[in-house]
Design a protein around this motif. Structure first.
Motif, mmCIF file in Angstrom:
data_model
loop_
_atom_site.group_PDB
_atom_site.id
_atom_site.type_symbol
_atom_site.label_atom_id
_atom_site.label_comp_id
_atom_site.label_asym_id
_atom_site.label_seq_id
_atom_site.Cartn_x
_atom_site.Cartn_y
_atom_site.Cartn_z
ATOM 1 N N ILE A 156 0.839 -1.201 0.000
ATOM 2 C CA ILE A 156 0.000 0.000 0.000
ATOM 3 C C ILE A 156 0.871 1.248 0.000
ATOM 4 N N GLU A 157 1.884 1.284 0.854
ATOM 5 C CA GLU A 157 2.787 2.442 0.899
ATOM 6 C C GLU A 157 3.499 2.623 -0.441
ATOM 7 N N TYR A 158 3.971 1.536 -1.022
ATOM 8 C CA TYR A 158 4.659 1.607 -2.314
ATOM 9 C C TYR A 158 3.735 2.186 -3.383
ATOM 10 N N PHE A 159 2.525 1.635 -3.495
ATOM 11 C CA PHE A 159 1.593 2.123 -4.518
ATOM 12 C C PHE A 159 1.204 3.583 -4.287
ATOM 13 N N ASN A 160 1.097 3.990 -3.038
ATOM 14 C CA ASN A 160 0.673 5.362 -2.734
ATOM 15 C C ASN A 160 1.795 6.388 -2.845
ATOM 16 N N THR A 161 3.051 5.950 -2.830
ATOM 17 C CA THR A 161 4.149 6.924 -2.813
ATOM 18 C C THR A 161 5.110 6.817 -3.986
ATOM 19 N N THR A 162 5.115 5.708 -4.691
ATOM 20 C CA THR A 162 6.114 5.489 -5.731
ATOM 21 C C THR A 162 5.468 5.570 -7.102
ATOM 22 N N LYS A 163 6.166 6.182 -7.997
ATOM 23 C CA LYS A 163 5.681 6.284 -9.381
ATOM 24 C C LYS A 163 6.635 5.556 -10.329
ATOM 25 N N ASP A 164 7.148 4.397 -9.905
ATOM 26 C CA ASP A 164 8.056 3.621 -10.750
ATOM 27 C C ASP A 164 7.379 3.272 -12.070
ATOM 28 N N VAL A 165 8.160 3.301 -13.126
ATOM 29 C CA VAL A 165 7.679 2.925 -14.450
ATOM 30 C C VAL A 165 8.410 1.648 -14.859
#
Length: 182
Positions: free
Chosen positions: A118-127
């Protein structure tokens, strides 16, 4: 953004319940493709398609941005992971079983808890590069690769040699099918 859940939804170790929570808490659509789903609640982000196969399954894989594979057991292989990767989908899953071996850098990530996802999806914009992921899956998991690797191993065994210097053993203190906290 949309996530794909591709598993037998009724099998609790596949963790549909937590996948739904992750989707809702990250404001992502979740497309559930798998038989026996017990998720009947209505939510605008959750789309239950039931058991799908063939072109319909490929279409769902191609329209999603990633596979969510938050299993709660030591998954021995995870064929859905490879299927998704062949369509260029990055895979985000738990750190159990074979997942850390299957999900290489650049193809997704593994996590130790649903809170981390959840934290990763909410804070990271990795492509993620879908072509890189597809090429990785084909190079490492194609029928040709498996066939040549198995033939190589069979030849070693047939020549009387051992595959491992040390006998493999189960290192976890509990059965492989035990549900894990995730």
């Amino acid at each position: 953004k949309s996530l794909l859940f591709l598993a037998k939804a009724s099998w609790r170790v596949k963790n549909l319940q937590q996948s739904v929570k992750i989707a809702r808490q990250t404001n992502k659509h979740l497309h559930i493709c798998g038989g026996g789903s017990k998720f009947f609640g209505w939510h605008p982000l959750i789309h239950n398609h039931g058991m799908v196969g063939g072109q319909e399954k490929l279409d769902y894989m191609r329209q999603c941005d990633a596979l969510l594979f938050a299993v709660r057991w030591h998954e021995p292989f995870g064929l859905a992971i490879i299927e998704a990767m062949t369509q260029g989908l990055p895979v985000f899953g738990s750190s159990f079983g074979s997942l850390p071996d299957l999900i290489a850098p650049g193809t997704g990530r593994t996590f130790y808890s649903h809170e981390e996802i959840i934290e990763y999806f909410n804070t990271t914009k990795d492509v993620y590069d879908r072509d890189f992921i597809r090429d990785y899956a084909i190079k490492n998991f194609s029928m040709e690769r498996f066939t040549s690797d198995f033939i190589e191993k069979y030849e070693i065994v047939m020549s009387g040699k051992k595959l491992n210097d040390v006998e493999p053993e189960w290192i976890h203190p509990f059965r492989a099918g035990k549900r894990l906290p995730f």
